[in-house]
Design an enzyme around this catalytic site. Structure first.
Site, PDB file in Angstrom:
ATOM      1  N   GLY A  90      22.782 -15.136  16.160  1.00 43.70           N
ATOM      2  CA  GLY A  90      21.581 -15.404  15.377  1.00 43.70           C
ATOM      3  C   GLY A  90      21.809 -16.233  14.133  1.00 43.70           C
ATOM      4  N   LYS A 108     -12.324  -2.222  -2.814  1.00 39.30           N
ATOM      5  CA  LYS A 108     -11.688  -1.374  -1.805  1.00 39.30           C
ATOM      6  C   LYS A 108     -10.694  -0.411  -2.441  1.00 39.30           C
ATOM      7  CE  LYS A 108      -7.821  -4.502  -0.841  1.00 39.30           C
ATOM      8  NZ  LYS A 108      -7.176  -5.399   0.113  1.00 39.30           N
ATOM      9  N   ALA A 152      -6.286  -8.394   9.100  1.00 37.61           N
ATOM     10  CA  ALA A 152      -7.739  -8.629   9.089  1.00 37.61           C
ATOM     11  C   ALA A 152      -8.533  -7.350   8.876  1.00 37.61           C
ATOM     12  CB  ALA A 152      -8.212  -9.337  10.362  1.00 37.61           C
TER      13      ALA A 152
END
Length: 309
Positions: free
Chosen positions: A38, A190, A222
């Site tokens: 990697g 919120k 979302a």
């Protein structure tokens, strides 16, 4: 004047190609490889000596960031005159302060790392918080997607237009849109119990009989945006649309958008998405905006004309 050379990281190949085409130059030739474990490696396949190098790469996933650092380092070691990081989406920007004990300020750490690698300048769009510019000791060109979204909104030709902030943190950005269109704005307040999960929300303001446009910088799962859209519709809005700059769209984002009251979700191509996964999602390209900014920076001109006044 030194030559401009534009290169792309793997995270922003499509956008970089569009930017280069809009600028009028082909993308530079380079090679990015990955070892079996990697580990990444990068090399330029053409000279950059004495050139103004512009590297286009959003820094969302960690591999994108590491590749960007390797590209900066390679350009500096190859005697580039200057290296400008064009980062359409500046990842880790949401972690811009200590909001609880014993956490990192990742946005500042990213700034330190980019500068340590040798970046001479940063060009980005719609940072999560404007003050992140102050985390850098190099020039930062902070573009805004409003110059892309405003013409789109004008074409909609909506009556009784009102703008909405999906949370308190978006109010400054939304207020600028409202001011330009001489419209009112409301705020969806919120409360979260944990990250990516909204516990409760209420609308501060009146949207009865209005066409509402939600504006935000990032759309991740979302959850917040669609909850706000549904609530606004419950409060009497005629229609609800959303304009978000950076479409991370993780988890159940596509499902949330499709099942919501949103008429459409307009995003940019700062992050590559699968456009076919939702008929409600429209993509507006940043290519022309960044191409103009690159030209102005290279010509030592002001970029203020790129902003919606």
């Amino acid at each position: 004047m030194s030559a401009v050379k534009i290169f792309a990281g793997n995270g922003s190949k499509e956008l970089a190609t569009k930017i280069a085409n809009s600028y009028g130059k082909p993308l530079g030739n380079s090679t990015s490889k990955k070892f079996s474990d990697g580990e990444l490696s990068f090399s330029y396949n053409e000279t950059v000596r004495g050139c103004d190098v512009f590297i286009i790469q959003s820094t969302g996933p960690s591999d994108n960031l590491i590749e960007l650092l390797l590209m900066i380092d390679a350009a500096k070691r190859a005697s580039a005159k200057s290296v400008t990081c064009v980062v359409p989406y500046y990842g880790y920007a949401r972690q811009d302060r200590k909001d609880k004990p014993r956490v990192s300020i990742a946005a500042k750490l990213m700034a330190n790392v980019l500068q340590a690698a040798g970046a001479d300048r940063l060009m980005t769009c719609d940072l999560h918080a404007d003050q992140i510019q102050g985390f850098f000791d190099i020039p930062v060109d902070h573009l805004v997607a409003a110059s892309i979204f405003v013409p789109y909104i004008k074409k909609l030709n909506l009556d009784n237009l009102i703008f909405a902030a999906p949370d308190v943190g978006s109010t400054k950005r939304v207020r600028e849109f409202a001011k330009f269109f001489e419209a009112e704005m409301v705020v969806c307040d919120k409360h979260r119990k944990r990250a990516n999960e909204v516990a409760s929300m209420q609308v501060i303001g009146d949207v009865e009989g209005k066409n509402v446009i939600l504006v935000d910088d990032i759309i991740d799962t979302a959850g917040t945006l669609t909850k706000a859209a549904n609530l606004l519709k419950e409060k009497g809005a005629i229609s609800v649309r959303a304009f978000c700059t950076h479409p991370i769209l993780s988890g159940k984002a596509y499902e949330n958008v499709d099942s919501s009251e949103l008429e459409e979700l307009v995003v940019t191509d700062s992050i590559k998405i699968n456009e076919g996964q939702s008929s409600k999602i429209k993509v507006a390209s940043m290519a022309e905006l960044f191409a103009k900014a690159i030209r102005k920076i290279h010509d030592h001109e002001s970029i203020s004309s790129l902003f919606i006044q």
